[in-house]
Write a protein that holds these residues in place. Structure first.
Motif: not given
Lengths: 82, 260
Positions: A25-29, A31, A62, A66
């Motif tokens: 999730y952090s890679e996709h965003q 963040l 998370i 998402g």
């Protein structure tokens, strides 16, 4: 499926899944994990302005689709959980 | 018009070459015309997994450099009428070929074959770009481990960005006993993490090692992995096949995916 997840609590497979969901999730965003940690702590700061929360047992995670899902137990004034 | 399918994973050692060999052989056994292309220039292995290492004369780079005709580089797989391997060069590197050249080649091959399967190298650099250039669809291979799943996620993103819009996941080397103990992610867990459809679950099976030792793909054999690959081939052709019950005693998979 509930019977499976129940059994798997605290086993390494669920830890693998949670870690993956967090990192992807952090890679996709775009963040970094530090930012998510900051969001989490500021979130708690805001809530504690109004109610006391059980910071030991709170859970911010998370979800696969998402969303940030928070489970924040509220403490009674005397410190007993409701 | 045939289909160009790239078998990819990002991470190395998850079973791309084994998958390419078995899916290709399985499709050929279904009567399809198939060509396998080893894209791992410099580290070729599809030839040994297929048991064809002693018959290589020309290779992919020779074809691209027009040192021979594509048919001259084909190695015919014994026992089939229309099943070939196009091996790659061992003494060259990934920069010997460009994505444009690969697209031209696969565009030509899909006019002649039902399926053109490309065994993609690990990584996301030139070799990957070459392998996906002409692909219509992808089979993304992963194992139920954090590193392989994370890399699969990256690959899915790159496939999307490069207009390979159709891709399906193979969860390889699953150990139902460990899943049952909660010490390995299930195929469902992996699917919860990745945005992709599942096309197959291949159990960890010592028969894979044995089949690689002898250079004879096990697809279609009585082993669990053999059946799993057979089912993947049928699904690639568009048939709907229920997922195998990998843990019959407990009925674990049947509870998730419905019994046969």
């Amino acid at each position: 499926m509930g019977f499976l997840f129940g059994k798997r609590k605290n086993k390494s497979a669920s830890s693998a899944k949670n870690r993956l969901q967090f990192v992807l999730y952090s890679e996709h965003q775009g963040l970094p994990p530090e930012t998510l940690e900051k969001i989490k702590s500021e979130f708690i700061t805001v809530i504690t302005k109004y109610v006391d929360v059980d910071t030991e047992n709170l859970d911010v995670k998370i979800t696969p689709d998402g969303a940030i899902q928070a489970n924040i137990p509220i403490l009674e004034k005397k410190g007993r959980r409701v | 018009m045939g289909e160009v399918i790239v078998v990819t994973s990002g991470k190395g050692g998850v079973g791309k070459t084994t998958t390419t060999a078995n899916v290709g052989t399985g499709l050929a056994k279904l009567g399809k015309s198939v060509v396998l292309i080893d894209m791992d220039i410099g580290l070729r292995n599809l030839d040994v997994v297929m048991g064809l290492e002693n018959r290589i004369v020309y290779n992919l780079v020779d074809v691209i450099e027009q040192k021979c005709k594509v048919n001259q580089a084909f190695i015919k797989v014994k026992g089939f009428n229309n099943f070939y391997l196009l091996p790659c060069a061992q003494t060259r590197d990934k920069t010997s070929v460009t994505p444009e050249q690969m697209k031209t080649l696969t565009d030509m091959l899909k006019k002649e074959f039902d399926y053109c399967l490309l065994d993609c190298p690990a990584g996301i650099e030139q070799g990957f770009k070459n392998a996906i250039a002409g692909a219509d669809r992808a089979l993304v291979v992963t194992t139920p481990e954090v590193s392989a799943v994370r890399d699969a996620d990256r690959i899915i993103g790159l496939l999307d960005a490069n207009e390979v819009k159709r891709y399906d996941l193979i969860v390889n080397r699953l150990r139902p006993d460990m899943v049952k103990r909660g010490e390995m992610m299930s195929a469902e867990d992996v699917l919860d993490v990745l945005s992709i459809d599942l096309i197959g679950i291949v159990p960890d099976d010592e028969n894979i090692v044995i089949s690689t030792n002898t250079g004879v793909p096990l697809v279609g054999s009585d082993s669990l992995a053999g059946k799993a690959f057979q089912n993947i081939c049928l699904r690639v052709t568009g048939e709907e096949v229920p997922f195998l019950d990998l843990n019959k005693k407990q009925g674990f998979f049947s509870r998730i995916f419905g019994k046969k």
